[in-house]
Design a protein around this motif. Structure first.
Motif, PDB file in Angstrom:
ATOM      1  N   UNK A  41      -4.717  68.299  49.074  1.00 35.08           N
ATOM      2  CA  UNK A  41      -5.489  68.841  50.187  1.00 35.08           C
ATOM      3  C   UNK A  41      -6.975  68.658  49.930  1.00 35.08           C
ATOM      4  N   UNK A  42      -7.661  68.052  50.891  1.00 38.23           N
ATOM      5  CA  UNK A  42      -9.107  67.838  50.767  1.00 38.23           C
ATOM      6  C   UNK A  42      -9.845  69.138  51.068  1.00 38.23           C
ATOM      7  N   UNK A  43      -9.731  70.082  50.160  1.00 38.28           N
ATOM      8  CA  UNK A  43     -10.439  71.348  50.301  1.00 38.28           C
ATOM      9  C   UNK A  43     -11.926  71.133  50.038  1.00 38.28           C
ATOM     10  N   UNK A  44     -12.713  72.149  50.366  1.00 36.26           N
ATOM     11  CA  UNK A  44     -14.151  72.060  50.081  1.00 36.26           C
ATOM     12  C   UNK A  44     -14.383  71.864  48.586  1.00 36.26           C
ATOM     13  N   UNK A  45     -13.601  72.568  47.773  1.00 34.28           N
ATOM     14  CA  UNK A  45     -13.751  72.434  46.319  1.00 34.28           C
ATOM     15  C   UNK A  45     -13.358  71.037  45.858  1.00 34.28           C
ATOM     16  N   UNK A 224       4.212  74.763  49.547  1.00 31.33           N
ATOM     17  CA  UNK A 224       4.040  73.412  50.097  1.00 31.33           C
ATOM     18  C   UNK A 224       3.266  72.515  49.127  1.00 31.33           C
ATOM     19  N   UNK A 225       2.090  72.968  48.719  1.00 31.99           N
ATOM     20  CA  UNK A 225       1.261  72.171  47.814  1.00 31.99           C
ATOM     21  C   UNK A 225       1.929  71.856  46.486  1.00 31.99           C
ATOM     22  N   UNK A 226       2.456  72.868  45.788  1.00 30.11           N
ATOM     23  CA  UNK A 226       3.092  72.588  44.507  1.00 30.11           C
ATOM     24  C   UNK A 226       4.260  71.606  44.591  1.00 30.11           C
ATOM     25  N   UNK A 227       4.966  71.578  45.724  1.00 27.56           N
ATOM     26  CA  UNK A 227       6.094  70.656  45.844  1.00 27.56           C
ATOM     27  C   UNK A 227       5.640  69.222  46.110  1.00 27.56           C
ATOM     28  N   UNK A 228       4.421  69.037  46.651  1.00 23.49           N
ATOM     29  CA  UNK A 228       3.978  67.704  47.032  1.00 23.49           C
ATOM     30  C   UNK A 228       2.880  67.131  46.133  1.00 23.49           C
ATOM     31  N   UNK A 231       3.828  64.172  43.927  1.00 21.07           N
ATOM     32  CA  UNK A 231       3.911  62.901  44.627  1.00 21.07           C
ATOM     33  C   UNK A 231       2.569  62.225  44.761  1.00 21.07           C
ATOM     34  N   UNK A 232       1.504  63.017  44.919  1.00 20.95           N
ATOM     35  CA  UNK A 232       0.159  62.440  44.991  1.00 20.95           C
ATOM     36  C   UNK A 232      -0.313  61.987  43.603  1.00 20.95           C
ATOM     37  N   UNK A 233       0.123  62.672  42.573  1.00 16.27           N
ATOM     38  CA  UNK A 233      -0.167  62.211  41.214  1.00 16.27           C
ATOM     39  C   UNK A 233       0.517  60.865  40.960  1.00 16.27           C
ATOM     40  N   UNK A 234       1.713  60.733  41.487  1.00 15.70           N
ATOM     41  CA  UNK A 234       2.436  59.454  41.382  1.00 15.70           C
ATOM     42  C   UNK A 234       1.670  58.361  42.119  1.00 15.70           C
ATOM     43  N   UNK A 235       1.120  58.688  43.303  1.00 16.58           N
ATOM     44  CA  UNK A 235       0.320  57.721  44.056  1.00 16.58           C
ATOM     45  C   UNK A 235      -0.877  57.249  43.233  1.00 16.58           C
ATOM     46  N   UNK A 236      -1.513  58.171  42.523  1.00 17.07           N
ATOM     47  CA  UNK A 236      -2.661  57.795  41.686  1.00 17.07           C
ATOM     48  C   UNK A 236      -2.248  56.764  40.639  1.00 17.07           C
ATOM     49  N   UNK A 237      -1.068  56.929  40.075  1.00 16.17           N
ATOM     50  CA  UNK A 237      -0.592  55.956  39.081  1.00 16.17           C
ATOM     51  C   UNK A 237      -0.380  54.583  39.726  1.00 16.17           C
ATOM     52  N   UNK A 238       0.139  54.573  40.949  1.00 12.63           N
ATOM     53  CA  UNK A 238       0.344  53.313  41.680  1.00 12.63           C
ATOM     54  C   UNK A 238      -0.989  52.628  41.945  1.00 12.63           C
ATOM     55  N   UNK A 239      -1.993  53.402  42.350  1.00 14.48           N
ATOM     56  CA  UNK A 239      -3.308  52.834  42.656  1.00 14.48           C
ATOM     57  C   UNK A 239      -3.989  52.284  41.409  1.00 14.48           C
ATOM     58  N   UNK A 240      -3.776  52.925  40.271  1.00 13.11           N
ATOM     59  CA  UNK A 240      -4.381  52.430  39.031  1.00 13.11           C
ATOM     60  C   UNK A 240      -3.847  51.043  38.675  1.00 13.11           C
ATOM     61  N   UNK A 241      -2.570  50.823  38.973  1.00 11.34           N
ATOM     62  CA  UNK A 241      -1.979  49.503  38.713  1.00 11.34           C
ATOM     63  C   UNK A 241      -2.488  48.485  39.735  1.00 11.34           C
ATOM     64  N   UNK A 242      -2.565  48.903  41.011  1.00  9.57           N
ATOM     65  CA  UNK A 242      -2.971  47.988  42.081  1.00  9.57           C
ATOM     66  C   UNK A 242      -4.453  47.619  42.005  1.00  9.57           C
ATOM     67  N   UNK A 243      -5.279  48.569  41.522  1.00  2.00           N
ATOM     68  CA  UNK A 243      -6.736  48.352  41.466  1.00  2.00           C
ATOM     69  C   UNK A 243      -7.234  48.700  40.061  1.00  2.00           C
ATOM     70  N   UNK A 244      -6.914  47.873  39.079  1.00  2.00           N
ATOM     71  CA  UNK A 244      -7.169  48.240  37.677  1.00  2.00           C
ATOM     72  C   UNK A 244      -8.639  48.433  37.320  1.00  2.00           C
ATOM     73  N   UNK A 250      -7.178  62.357  39.673  1.00  2.00           N
ATOM     74  CA  UNK A 250      -6.308  63.311  40.370  1.00  2.00           C
ATOM     75  C   UNK A 250      -7.011  64.657  40.400  1.00  2.00           C
ATOM     76  N   UNK A 251      -7.121  65.226  41.584  1.00  2.00           N
ATOM     77  CA  UNK A 251      -7.688  66.569  41.729  1.00  2.00           C
ATOM     78  C   UNK A 251      -6.574  67.507  42.155  1.00  2.00           C
ATOM     79  N   UNK A 252      -6.260  68.455  41.308  1.00  2.00           N
ATOM     80  CA  UNK A 252      -5.222  69.438  41.632  1.00  2.00           C
ATOM     81  C   UNK A 252      -5.878  70.669  42.238  1.00  2.00           C
ATOM     82  N   UNK A 253      -5.412  71.070  43.406  1.00  2.00           N
ATOM     83  CA  UNK A 253      -5.969  72.235  44.085  1.00  2.00           C
ATOM     84  C   UNK A 253      -5.632  73.518  43.346  1.00  2.00           C
TER      85      UNK A 253
END
Length: 260
Positions: A41-45, A224-228, A231-244, A250-253
């Protein structure tokens, strides 16, 4: 050098962008990417933290302006929305919403992320479009709840059911999929549902009546947030491979609710 459009092309090919909430909420596609932050979630923090990490692109799973489909215009006169938009512009932080695309992966990328975070990949029997069915080593409901609390670093979890009930077959429903329409049919084939959230008067009440009738059924709500977030942490791993060459953070709320 990568531009925001390169990230868009990797996550959202042109043929997949129709009928989706995904897309660039604020920012320019031709802007050079200096760093990426990924969050549930793109919170203010989270916005402030992304900038402090040197990122100029924030990828958020959920909507920035408090609604699944809103771009903020319906609440543009609201002072909280105005401040958030103004701050994003002031910081020069682009925000990309990435919700539908990751859920449309096969298997669902958010569901897979949670299962990987729990180390349960080998227990998966079946991935369904909105859920996964797992066969776990027998444990009590209380033991499973405590395991989830520790592995996901949660302050608490909520459950309905007998804490001494043995659980073997488990259904996983991330996000807002814990409602009766999805969860109750799944409970006919599993002992336990692990879900993000859902209406409390639907599946939890079904489970309460099932237990009263002598049936071994249970549900655990992670939030909701803890369950998802996994999956966003997994996305970060995918992006690190795609854009080395790019730093991907990863920002955890922080927990949304407090407890006493």
């Amino acid at each position: 050098m990568y531009r925001i459009q390169d990230i868009l092309d990797r996550l959202m090919p042109a043929e997949s962008i129709e009928q989706t909430v995904d897309g660039l909420v604020i920012g320019r596609p031709d802007e050079e990417v200096r760093g990426i932050a990924v969050t549930f979630m793109a919170t203010q923090a989270a916005i402030e933290q992304a900038v402090s990490l040197g990122a100029n692109l924030l990828i958020s799973h959920e909507g920035v302006f408090y609604s699944h489909r809103s771009d903020g215009n319906t609440l543009k006169e609201d002072p909280v929305v105005w401040h958030k938009k103004h701050r994003l512009e002031e910081l020069g932080l682009a925000v990309l919403r990435y919700h539908d695309g990751i859920h449309r992966e096969t298997p669902d990328g958010i569901t897979s992320g949670l299962i990987e975070e729990l180390g349960w990949q080998d227990a998966v029997c079946e991935y369904q479009p909105a859920s996964a069915v797992l066969e776990l080593q027998a444990a009590t409901l209380g033991e499973v709840a405590r395991l989830l609390k520790v592995k996901l670093n949660l302050p608490y979890v909520r459950f309905t059911g007998d804490p001494l009930m043995l659980c073997r077959k488990v259904g996983v429903l991330v996000g807002y999929r814990g409602g009766g329409e999805l969860a109750i049919p799944l409970l006919r084939e599993v002992d336990l549902i692990i879900a993000g959230e859902g209406p409390e008067w639907e599946t939890p009440e079904y489970v309460r009546d099932a237990v009263y009738q002598g049936k071994s059924k249970a549900i655990i709500f992670l939030g909701h947030g803890p369950s998802e977030t996994p999956g966003m942490k997994r996305l970060a791993r995918v992006l690190r491979v795609a854009f080395p060459s790019l730093l991907v953070h990863v920002i955890e709320n922080e927990p949304l609710f407090h407890w006493i």
